[in-house]
Write a protein that holds these residues in place. Structure first.
Motif, PDB file in Angstrom:
ATOM      1  N   PHE A   1       9.051 -20.940  13.960  1.00 46.56           N
ATOM      2  CA  PHE A   1       9.427 -20.707  15.359  1.00 46.56           C
ATOM      3  C   PHE A   1      10.198 -21.905  15.905  1.00 46.56           C
ATOM      4  CE2 PHE A   1       8.356 -20.551  19.978  1.00 46.56           C
ATOM      5  CZ  PHE A   1       9.095 -19.417  20.285  1.00 46.56           C
ATOM      6  N   ARG A   2       9.742 -23.114  15.586  1.00 41.27           N
ATOM      7  CA  ARG A   2      10.462 -24.310  16.029  1.00 41.27           C
ATOM      8  C   ARG A   2      11.889 -24.319  15.457  1.00 41.27           C
ATOM      9  NH1 ARG A   2       8.328 -30.173  14.539  1.00 41.27           N
ATOM     10  NH2 ARG A   2       8.625 -29.262  12.485  1.00 41.27           N
ATOM     11  N   SER A   3      12.041 -23.948  14.210  1.00 38.65           N
ATOM     12  CA  SER A   3      13.377 -23.878  13.597  1.00 38.65           C
ATOM     13  C   SER A   3      14.243 -22.839  14.297  1.00 38.65           C
ATOM     14  CB  SER A   3      13.273 -23.537  12.112  1.00 38.65           C
ATOM     15  OG  SER A   3      12.666 -24.601  11.421  1.00 38.65           O
ATOM     16  N   GLU A   4      13.646 -21.699  14.665  1.00 43.22           N
ATOM     17  CA  GLU A   4      14.382 -20.672  15.406  1.00 43.22           C
ATOM     18  C   GLU A   4      14.855 -21.225  16.754  1.00 43.22           C
ATOM     19  OE1 GLU A   4      13.538 -16.375  17.612  1.00 43.22           O
ATOM     20  OE2 GLU A   4      12.030 -17.164  16.238  1.00 43.22           O
ATOM     21  N   LEU A   5      13.988 -21.965  17.444  1.00 46.23           N
ATOM     22  CA  LEU A   5      14.352 -22.554  18.733  1.00 46.23           C
ATOM     23  C   LEU A   5      15.485 -23.570  18.576  1.00 46.23           C
ATOM     24  CD1 LEU A   5      10.771 -23.137  20.152  1.00 46.23           C
ATOM     25  CD2 LEU A   5      12.423 -21.435  20.964  1.00 46.23           C
TER      26      LEU A   5
ATOM     27  N   ASN B   1      19.110 -16.126  29.234  1.00 44.78           N
ATOM     28  CA  ASN B   1      18.179 -15.009  29.441  1.00 44.78           C
ATOM     29  C   ASN B   1      17.501 -14.547  28.161  1.00 44.78           C
ATOM     30  OD1 ASN B   1      18.592 -14.918  32.222  1.00 44.78           O
ATOM     31  ND2 ASN B   1      20.308 -13.506  32.032  1.00 44.78           N
ATOM     32  N   ALA B   2      18.144 -14.751  27.021  1.00 47.42           N
ATOM     33  CA  ALA B   2      17.599 -14.283  25.740  1.00 47.42           C
ATOM     34  C   ALA B   2      16.896 -15.391  24.962  1.00 47.42           C
ATOM     35  CB  ALA B   2      18.725 -13.690  24.898  1.00 47.42           C
ATOM     36  N   HIS B   3      16.736 -16.568  25.555  1.00 44.10           N
ATOM     37  CA  HIS B   3      16.159 -17.703  24.814  1.00 44.10           C
ATOM     38  C   HIS B   3      14.757 -17.362  24.314  1.00 44.10           C
ATOM     39  CE1 HIS B   3      15.190 -21.718  23.592  1.00 44.10           C
ATOM     40  NE2 HIS B   3      16.377 -22.151  23.993  1.00 44.10           N
ATOM     41  N   PRO B   4      14.496 -17.538  23.019  1.00 43.57           N
ATOM     42  CA  PRO B   4      13.174 -17.196  22.470  1.00 43.57           C
ATOM     43  C   PRO B   4      12.048 -18.067  23.035  1.00 43.57           C
ATOM     44  CG  PRO B   4      14.544 -18.234  20.788  1.00 43.57           C
ATOM     45  CD  PRO B   4      15.419 -18.004  21.980  1.00 43.57           C
ATOM     46  N   GLY B   5      12.383 -19.205  23.625  1.00 41.55           N
ATOM     47  CA  GLY B   5      11.379 -20.070  24.229  1.00 41.55           C
ATOM     48  C   GLY B   5      11.251 -19.869  25.730  1.00 41.55           C
ATOM     49  N   GLY B   6      11.984 -18.907  26.271  1.00 45.95           N
ATOM     50  CA  GLY B   6      11.974 -18.666  27.707  1.00 45.95           C
ATOM     51  C   GLY B   6      12.965 -19.580  28.414  1.00 45.95           C
TER      52      GLY B   6
ATOM     53  N   GLU C   1      15.311 -31.169  24.946  1.00 46.37           N
ATOM     54  CA  GLU C   1      16.030 -32.123  24.098  1.00 46.37           C
ATOM     55  C   GLU C   1      15.611 -31.946  22.643  1.00 46.37           C
ATOM     56  OE1 GLU C   1      15.292 -35.940  25.859  1.00 46.37           O
ATOM     57  OE2 GLU C   1      16.532 -35.464  27.602  1.00 46.37           O
ATOM     58  N   ARG C   2      14.389 -31.477  22.483  1.00 42.82           N
ATOM     59  CA  ARG C   2      13.863 -31.206  21.143  1.00 42.82           C
ATOM     60  C   ARG C   2      12.618 -30.340  21.291  1.00 42.82           C
ATOM     61  NH1 ARG C   2      13.556 -36.004  22.706  1.00 42.82           N
ATOM     62  NH2 ARG C   2      11.572 -36.938  23.233  1.00 42.82           N
ATOM     63  N   PHE C   3      12.144 -29.828  20.163  1.00 39.98           N
ATOM     64  CA  PHE C   3      10.938 -29.013  20.127  1.00 39.98           C
ATOM     65  C   PHE C   3       9.969 -29.675  19.161  1.00 39.98           C
ATOM     66  CE2 PHE C   3      14.451 -26.250  21.243  1.00 39.98           C
ATOM     67  CZ  PHE C   3      13.973 -25.656  22.400  1.00 39.98           C
TER      68      PHE C   3
END
Length: 105
Positions: free
Chosen positions: A40-44, A76-81, A88-90
């Motif tokens: 999920f972090r990689s997707e973000l 609007n489509a951001h997987p993290g909202g 800056e990072r996840f």
């Protein structure tokens, strides 16, 4: 030493976070599996890199409108909202998983 072993045997929860300098991390989503949290972090991170760039200042007005619309759709489509758009990072924070205690009936 036994405390480390006990901690290692406890179930873990992996919390994916939004990180911005000088602010506390904001939790986005929790996972029971480290690999899922990392995916999920990689997707973000990939989504952040795909943010539409602003056009050159010499670009025609219609190009600016197109990019503004594309950036709005991206937000609007951001997987993290929407709160993740300024990240800056996840990160991933690992914490012990403590199951809920059911109250006796």
């Amino acid at each position: 030493m036994s405390e480390q072993k006990e901690t290692a045997e406890q179930p873990q929860c992996y919390l994916v976070t939004i990180e911005v300098d000088y602010e506390q991390p904001e939790f986005i989503k929790g996972f029971g599996c480290q690999a899922d949290a990392e995916a999920f972090r990689s997707e973000l991170e990939a989504y952040q890199r795909a943010k539409p760039d602003w056009p050159d200042t010499a670009a025609p007005q219609n190009e600016w409108v197109r990019v503004e619309e594309a950036r709005e759709a991206w937000m609007n489509a951001h997987p993290g909202g929407r709160s993740a758009i300024g990240a800056e990072r996840f990160g991933i924070i690992t914490v012990p998983f403590v199951p809920a205690v059911e109250s006796p009936q």
